[in-house]
Design an enzyme around this catalytic site. Structure first.
Site, PDB file in Angstrom:
ATOM      1  N   GLU A  17       0.858  -1.198   0.000  1.00 54.66           N
ATOM      2  CA  GLU A  17       0.000   0.000   0.000  1.00 54.66           C
ATOM      3  C   GLU A  17       0.889   1.241   0.000  1.00 54.66           C
ATOM      4  O   GLU A  17       1.883   1.301   0.742  1.00 54.66           O
ATOM      5  CB  GLU A  17      -0.908   0.039   1.234  1.00 54.66           C
ATOM      6  CG  GLU A  17      -1.799   1.280   1.228  1.00 54.66           C
ATOM      7  CD  GLU A  17      -2.584   1.500   2.518  1.00 54.66           C
ATOM      8  OE1 GLU A  17      -3.595   0.821   2.701  1.00 54.66           O
ATOM      9  OE2 GLU A  17      -2.162   2.357   3.321  1.00 54.66           O
ATOM     10  N   THR A  48      -3.950   4.695  -1.659  1.00 56.90           N
ATOM     11  CA  THR A  48      -5.006   5.210  -0.794  1.00 56.90           C
ATOM     12  C   THR A  48      -5.605   6.489  -1.382  1.00 56.90           C
ATOM     13  O   THR A  48      -5.070   7.082  -2.326  1.00 56.90           O
ATOM     14  CB  THR A  48      -4.494   5.516   0.633  1.00 56.90           C
ATOM     15  OG1 THR A  48      -3.648   6.654   0.575  1.00 56.90           O
ATOM     16  CG2 THR A  48      -3.772   4.342   1.249  1.00 56.90           C
ATOM     17  N   ALA A  51      -6.428   9.260   2.825  1.00 54.25           N
ATOM     18  CA  ALA A  51      -6.054   8.717   4.138  1.00 54.25           C
ATOM     19  C   ALA A  51      -4.859   9.468   4.710  1.00 54.25           C
ATOM     20  O   ALA A  51      -3.948   9.836   3.972  1.00 54.25           O
ATOM     21  CB  ALA A  51      -5.718   7.238   4.029  1.00 54.25           C
ATOM     22  N   HIS A  79      -8.036   2.905  -4.073  1.00 56.60           N
ATOM     23  CA  HIS A  79      -8.981   3.084  -2.971  1.00 56.60           C
ATOM     24  C   HIS A  79      -9.998   4.145  -3.389  1.00 56.60           C
ATOM     25  O   HIS A  79      -9.658   5.133  -4.051  1.00 56.60           O
ATOM     26  CB  HIS A  79      -8.263   3.552  -1.701  1.00 56.60           C
ATOM     27  CG  HIS A  79      -7.267   2.564  -1.157  1.00 56.60           C
ATOM     28  ND1 HIS A  79      -6.952   2.489   0.182  1.00 56.60           N
ATOM     29  CD2 HIS A  79      -6.522   1.604  -1.755  1.00 56.60           C
ATOM     30  CE1 HIS A  79      -6.055   1.543   0.380  1.00 56.60           C
ATOM     31  NE2 HIS A  79      -5.767   0.993  -0.789  1.00 56.60           N
ATOM     32  N   ASP A 111     -12.764   7.737   6.727  1.00 53.67           N
ATOM     33  CA  ASP A 111     -12.935   8.257   8.086  1.00 53.67           C
ATOM     34  C   ASP A 111     -13.737   9.533   8.056  1.00 53.67           C
ATOM     35  O   ASP A 111     -13.515  10.393   7.204  1.00 53.67           O
ATOM     36  CB  ASP A 111     -11.569   8.478   8.741  1.00 53.67           C
ATOM     37  CG  ASP A 111     -11.024   7.166   9.270  1.00 53.67           C
ATOM     38  OD1 ASP A 111     -11.820   6.368   9.825  1.00 53.67           O
ATOM     39  OD2 ASP A 111      -9.814   6.923   9.113  1.00 53.67           O
ATOM     40  N   TYR A 144     -11.516  -5.659   9.917  1.00 55.24           N
ATOM     41  CA  TYR A 144     -10.860  -5.214  11.154  1.00 55.24           C
ATOM     42  C   TYR A 144     -10.719  -6.370  12.153  1.00 55.24           C
ATOM     43  O   TYR A 144     -11.683  -6.682  12.875  1.00 55.24           O
ATOM     44  CB  TYR A 144     -11.674  -4.063  11.774  1.00 55.24           C
ATOM     45  CG  TYR A 144     -11.805  -2.911  10.792  1.00 55.24           C
ATOM     46  CD1 TYR A 144     -10.892  -1.868  10.807  1.00 55.24           C
ATOM     47  CD2 TYR A 144     -12.787  -2.924   9.809  1.00 55.24           C
ATOM     48  CE1 TYR A 144     -10.976  -0.847   9.859  1.00 55.24           C
ATOM     49  CE2 TYR A 144     -12.875  -1.918   8.858  1.00 55.24           C
ATOM     50  CZ  TYR A 144     -11.961  -0.882   8.887  1.00 55.24           C
ATOM     51  OH  TYR A 144     -12.024   0.109   7.942  1.00 55.24           O
ATOM     52  N   HIS A 148     -13.878  -2.752  14.258  1.00 48.40           N
ATOM     53  CA  HIS A 148     -13.762  -1.345  13.867  1.00 48.40           C
ATOM     54  C   HIS A 148     -13.992  -0.478  15.104  1.00 48.40           C
ATOM     55  O   HIS A 148     -14.885  -0.789  15.904  1.00 48.40           O
ATOM     56  CB  HIS A 148     -14.792  -1.030  12.767  1.00 48.40           C
ATOM     57  CG  HIS A 148     -14.673   0.363  12.236  1.00 48.40           C
ATOM     58  ND1 HIS A 148     -15.416   1.411  12.752  1.00 48.40           N
ATOM     59  CD2 HIS A 148     -13.889   0.886  11.267  1.00 48.40           C
ATOM     60  CE1 HIS A 148     -15.090   2.520  12.093  1.00 48.40           C
ATOM     61  NE2 HIS A 148     -14.171   2.227  11.181  1.00 48.40           N
ATOM     62  N   LYS A 164     -21.063  -6.241   3.281  1.00 47.56           N
ATOM     63  CA  LYS A 164     -20.162  -5.762   2.217  1.00 47.56           C
ATOM     64  C   LYS A 164     -19.875  -6.888   1.217  1.00 47.56           C
ATOM     65  O   LYS A 164     -19.844  -6.658   0.008  1.00 47.56           O
ATOM     66  CB  LYS A 164     -18.851  -5.236   2.821  1.00 47.56           C
ATOM     67  CG  LYS A 164     -19.050  -4.005   3.692  1.00 47.56           C
ATOM     68  CD  LYS A 164     -17.789  -3.186   3.884  1.00 47.56           C
ATOM     69  CE  LYS A 164     -16.895  -3.653   4.981  1.00 47.56           C
ATOM     70  NZ  LYS A 164     -15.847  -2.648   5.318  1.00 47.56           N
ATOM     71  N   GLN A 175      -7.189  -4.326   8.466  1.00 48.73           N
ATOM     72  CA  GLN A 175      -6.502  -3.253   9.191  1.00 48.73           C
ATOM     73  C   GLN A 175      -5.222  -3.848   9.769  1.00 48.73           C
ATOM     74  O   GLN A 175      -5.120  -5.059   9.994  1.00 48.73           O
ATOM     75  CB  GLN A 175      -7.440  -2.761  10.317  1.00 48.73           C
ATOM     76  CG  GLN A 175      -6.914  -1.625  11.142  1.00 48.73           C
ATOM     77  CD  GLN A 175      -6.609  -0.406  10.276  1.00 48.73           C
ATOM     78  OE1 GLN A 175      -5.565  -0.364   9.620  1.00 48.73           O
ATOM     79  NE2 GLN A 175      -7.486   0.572  10.267  1.00 48.73           N
TER      80      GLN A 175
END
Ligand code: FAD
Length: 294
Positions: A17, A48, A51, A79, A111, A144, A148, A164, A175
């Site tokens: 990433e 990303t 982010a 992303h 976020d 996650y 999360h 999802k 994550q």
């Protein structure tokens, strides 16, 4: 190429990433970073969007993803976040992705930040449904292992994760986490809940004490005693922390691969040296599990 083809060919993927520069910043460094990372021949590189203060504007994520694919023949995963976007913005971005021949999208809520614009979507599964309806993309989503930070309990979080996958996500990327037991427990829980898509384990080598503490505070990951003791004991020696962070992540990855993980997604933090060290350490193991040993 859709990333599903890679999962058909390989038992364990190895991906990176990266994040784009902040708005109005120089883009030279990111292209140099990509030039260095591509030599390590990851299976794909994800880029990303918005982010950690990086830009989502001017379609920079799509432009960088296009560069990775066109210049180096490495698949890119762009992303896409919906928290700060209207449906129309998202449809335009999907059209631009298509124009730039990007086949793979990591669909996220993003976020919630102060002063963000009104959004037509509250959760990632709504964005996934839109991308699925538009068609022509392989869709990945986030998961996650420690839950999360906003979720009330693990059961709810896993129920929402299933939404999802049911909406069209074919692949999950986790994550970051530092205790493999958290990941194994999560895998048992999601498999029991009927989520059967491939999951890549997100690994961030703890090579910089300040940075890792900032990221852990943001994403809610737990620092195990073994790792925090190490970071505290050697905080005055960045070189020691760097070596220890690489060693810790290497051990984590080796254990995950031995346990049959389907992919390792390395959060490179745009640091090719970190990616190079990890690639050297796990290269033979990856070749062995993927049947590529000469
Ligand atoms: P969602 O899946 O929508 O979940 C968010 C929260 O809502 C969870 O607590 C979930 O349980 C809950 N929820 C979901 N559906 C419902 C529902 N129907 N009812 C009630 N609650 C619900 N952020 C960026 O800004 N840019 C990036 O590029 C980026 N890349 C990332 C890559 C990875 C691999 C990961 C793991 C995270 C990334 N993030 C990125 C961070 C991510 O955007 C945040 O963690 C965000 O808070 C949640 O995004 P999500 O897509 O997982 O959201």
């Amino acid at each position: 190429m859709y990333l599903s083809e890679l999962f058909q060919r390989k038992k364990c993927l190895f991906s990176f990433e990266i994040f784009p520069p902040k708005k109005n910043s120089d883009t030279t460094a990111i292209y140099q970073t990509i030039a260095n990372l591509q030599r390590l021949r990851p299976d794909f590189i994800s880029v990303t969007c918005g982010a950690g203060g990086s830009s989502c504007d001017d379609n920079i994520t799509v432009k960088i993803a296009h560069h990775i694919k066109k210049e180096y023949g490495i698949e890119a995963l762009a992303h896409l976040t919906c928290v700060n976007s209207s449906r129309q913005n998202l449809e335009e971005t999907l059209a631009f992705l298509r124009e730039k021949q990007i086949d793979n999208v990591l669909a996220l809520r993003g976020d919630r930040v102060k002063d963000c614009n009104a959004s037509d979507f509250a959760y990632a599964h709504e964005l996934i449904s839109l991308v699925k309806r538009e068609g022509g993309f392989y869709i990945a989503a986030a998961c996650y292992p420690e839950g999360h930070p906003e979720s009330h309990n693990r059961a709810d979080d896993i129920r929402h994760l299933k939404e999802k996958v049911d909406a069209g996500a074919s692949h999950l990327i986790s994550q970051l986490f530092f205790a493999n037991e958290d990941f194994y427990r999560f895998m048992d829980e999601i498999r029991a809940a009927g989520i059967d898509v491939p999951v890549e384990a997100g690994i961030m080598p703890a090579v910089d004490k300040c940075l890792i503490e900032k990221i852990v505070a943001l994403c809610g990951a737990t620092l195990p005693t073994k790792l925090s003791r190490l970071l505290n004991r050697f905080e005055s020696s960045p070189a020691t922390i760097f070596d220890a962070g690489i060693a810790y992540a290497t051990e984590q990855i080796m254990d995950l691969i031995s346990a049959g993980v389907q992919g390792i997604h390395l959060y490179t933090m745009n640091n090719p040296i970190v990616a190079e060290k990890i690639t050297q350490n796990i290269g033979n193991l990856l070749k062995e599990v993927n049947g590529e040993q000469s």
